[in-house]
Design a protein around this motif. Structure first.
Motif, PDB file in Angstrom:
ATOM      1  N   THR A   1       0.900  -1.127   0.066  1.00 24.25           N
ATOM      2  CA  THR A   1       0.002  -0.142  -0.224  1.00 24.25           C
ATOM      3  C   THR A   1       0.831   1.325   0.194  1.00 24.25           C
ATOM      4  O   THR A   1       0.353   1.975  -0.427  1.00 24.25           O
ATOM      5  N   LEU A   2       1.983   1.418   0.615  1.00 25.61           N
ATOM      6  CA  LEU A   2       3.084   2.308   0.662  1.00 25.61           C
ATOM      7  C   LEU A   2       4.250   2.003   0.533  1.00 25.61           C
ATOM      8  O   LEU A   2       4.586   0.781   1.492  1.00 25.61           O
ATOM      9  N   TYR A   3       5.457   2.709   0.398  1.00 26.13           N
ATOM     10  CA  TYR A   3       6.709   2.478   0.639  1.00 26.13           C
ATOM     11  C   TYR A   3       7.181   3.667   1.329  1.00 26.13           C
ATOM     12  O   TYR A   3       7.549   4.865   0.871  1.00 26.13           O
ATOM     13  N   PRO A   4       7.732   3.561   2.617  1.00 25.40           N
ATOM     14  CA  PRO A   4       8.280   4.598   3.345  1.00 25.40           C
ATOM     15  C   PRO A   4       9.313   5.088   2.836  1.00 25.40           C
ATOM     16  O   PRO A   4      10.096   4.374   1.971  1.00 25.40           O
ATOM     17  N   SER A   5       9.579   6.540   3.073  1.00 22.08           N
ATOM     18  CA  SER A   5      10.735   7.043   2.383  1.00 22.08           C
ATOM     19  C   SER A   5      12.178   6.690   2.809  1.00 22.08           C
ATOM     20  O   SER A   5      13.260   7.127   2.530  1.00 22.08           O
ATOM     21  N   GLY A   6      11.852   6.310   4.338  1.00 22.29           N
ATOM     22  CA  GLY A   6      13.129   5.894   5.004  1.00 22.29           C
ATOM     23  C   GLY A   6      12.920   4.657   5.710  1.00 22.29           C
ATOM     24  O   GLY A   6      11.808   4.271   6.261  1.00 22.29           O
ATOM     25  N   THR A   7      13.960   3.923   6.193  1.00 21.75           N
ATOM     26  CA  THR A   7      14.015   2.549   6.860  1.00 21.75           C
ATOM     27  C   THR A   7      13.364   2.935   8.211  1.00 21.75           C
ATOM     28  O   THR A   7      12.290   2.031   8.637  1.00 21.75           O
ATOM     29  N   GLY A   8      13.582   3.871   8.946  1.00 24.53           N
ATOM     30  CA  GLY A   8      13.240   4.036  10.230  1.00 24.53           C
ATOM     31  C   GLY A   8      11.443   3.920  10.234  1.00 24.53           C
ATOM     32  O   GLY A   8      10.988   3.433  11.405  1.00 24.53           O
ATOM     33  N   GLU A   9      11.084   4.571   9.222  1.00 26.63           N
ATOM     34  CA  GLU A   9       9.390   4.573   9.127  1.00 26.63           C
ATOM     35  C   GLU A   9       8.924   3.003   9.200  1.00 26.63           C
ATOM     36  O   GLU A   9       7.981   2.598   9.989  1.00 26.63           O
ATOM     37  N   THR A  10       9.630   2.100   8.361  1.00 27.14           N
ATOM     38  CA  THR A  10       9.458   0.663   8.467  1.00 27.14           C
ATOM     39  C   THR A  10       9.369  -0.050   9.953  1.00 27.14           C
ATOM     40  O   THR A  10       8.385  -0.912  10.069  1.00 27.14           O
TER      41      THR A  10
END
Length: 403
Positions: free
Chosen positions: A243-252
């Protein structure tokens, strides 16, 4: 707030795409020629303006601060700033076009290194100055292979086997996928549950991108244009259920912790460090997929073209200091780039006590065997990496990157 916490929160704030000052704004470049021979040391102490686009300061700031404290005749002080990697080329190129280079040293991952090489932004440091960097002769085999990617343009300062790994909470995913096909099947059955960050701005994201050709048996894992037919088809199919790709790893990592993502792409360091910080629950587990190859990673020091020769001299002295065993031991940090040291014979026992305690508690005994028993592959070269990022942005997930 601890330095490692600031790094993790900065990673989650990449959607802002704004420069984050860590220790003040960069100073104007010191007078001095950018061409000519580089002296053994500056004519007078210089201020070094260091830009970090890879989270590398979490591993190396203590090394740099130690050098400054012992070499006031070379460096009077250092300013630190941070920026998202996709902004790097624009920032450096704008300064170079204005003939006013204010960034003296960039700490970058493979992505920023590659983009800068593509745009001819970096001053070649090698082989001209190799004699000033004897620590490079002691690189671990994997770090030496990563150094080849930099060519003459950068110096490897930290290294780790990286991934790709999958990470999950056993309470949410009691029967995790063990193959690429099983991961795809899980995503299809659980739309939105599988997540990875935009590859051009995420170590785990790009490691997953480059690791898939090995997992899927593509014709040429080093050629994303002509050799990744299976990989691009797989990513396009997976994209239907992301549904979305976070722009940075920390968000995942935050999404894994709050349950909005059930399986995320990870690496050794991104597994250990967020659990140390408490961002991800301690009970999180990692797994590999059938046919797994490590795609190694490193951080590099690069010098933009236009930096004065006096400042280049200071940078070379600093890098020589950073590549000693005593300083490299600090790269263990709290597992962020596990293991971290780029040179041989730097055991965990040499690391600061806080590093030893964190890794002894949150590290994984299986990593040693996984590293020893699975192939190590270097990432794509600069041109191919830029092509892979561009194709992913255009054809796979660019429209779904979180803003």
């Amino acid at each position: 707030m601890r330095r490692s916490q600031r790094r993790l929160f900065a990673a989650t704030a990449l959607t802002a795409l704004s420069l984050v000052a860590a220790c003040g704004a960069p100073e104007t470049a010191q007078p001095g020629p950018s061409g000519g021979a580089v002296p053994d040391k500056p004519g007078s102490p210089v201020v070094l303006n260091i830009l970090d686009v890879a989270g590398n300061l979490q591993l190396t700031q203590a090394m740099i601060d130690d050098f400054v404290s012992k070499n006031s005749d070379t460096v009077s002080r250092v300013t630190y700033s941070k920026s998202p990697s996709p902004e790097l080329v624009g920032k450096v190129k704008a300064q170079q076009d204005a003939n006013r280079v204010e960034i003296d040293l960039v700490l970058t991952g493979v992505d920023g290194l590659a983009a800068g090489i593509e745009q001819n932004l970096w001053t070649p440091l090698l082989p001209t100055h190799a004699a000033r960097l004897p620590g490079m002769a002691n690189y671990l085999p994997g770090a030496a292979a990563m150094q080849k990617l930099a060519g003459d343009h950068g110096v490897t300062v930290t290294y780790y086997p990286s991934g790709p790994l999958i990470e999950y909470l056993p309470s949410k995913v009691p029967d995790p996928p063990t193959s690429a096909q099983a991961l795809l099947d899980y995503a299809k059955a659980n739309p939105g549950a599988v997540q990875y960050a935009r590859p051009s701005n995420s170590g785990p994201g790009r490691t997953f991108l480059m690791g898939l050709p090995y997992l899927l048996g593509d014709t040429d894992p080093k050629d994303p244009v002509n050799g990744w037919a299976k990989t691009w088809a797989y990513l396009a199919e997976l994209n239907k259920y992301v549904t979305l790709y976070p722009s940075g790893t920390g968000e995942t990592m935050k999404n894994l912790a709050n349950g909005s993502a059930k399986i995320i792409v990870s690496t050794t360091g991104w597994d250990i460090n967020p659990r140390v910080l408490g961002t991800v629950p301690e009970e999180a587990k990692v797994g590999t997929l059938e046919g797994f190859h490590w795609v190694t990673d490193a951080h590099y020091a690069v010098v933009p073209k236009g930096v004065s020769t006096d400042k280049q001299a200071a940078v070379l002295a600093l890098l020589n200091h950073m590549l000693t065993p005593e300083q490299q031991a600090k790269a263990y940090d709290q597992g962020y780039f596990y293991p971290g040291p780029a040179i041989k014979d730097v055991p965990l026992s040499m690391a600061p006590e806080a590093s030893r305690q964190a890794i002894e508690k949150f590290g994984r005994p299986e990593y040693e065997q996984l590293i020893a028993s699975n192939p190590l592959e270097v990432p794509l070269d600069a041109k191919a990496l830029v092509e892979a990022f561009s194709k992913w942005d255009r054809e796979i997930g660019g429209a779904k990157v979180s803003k």
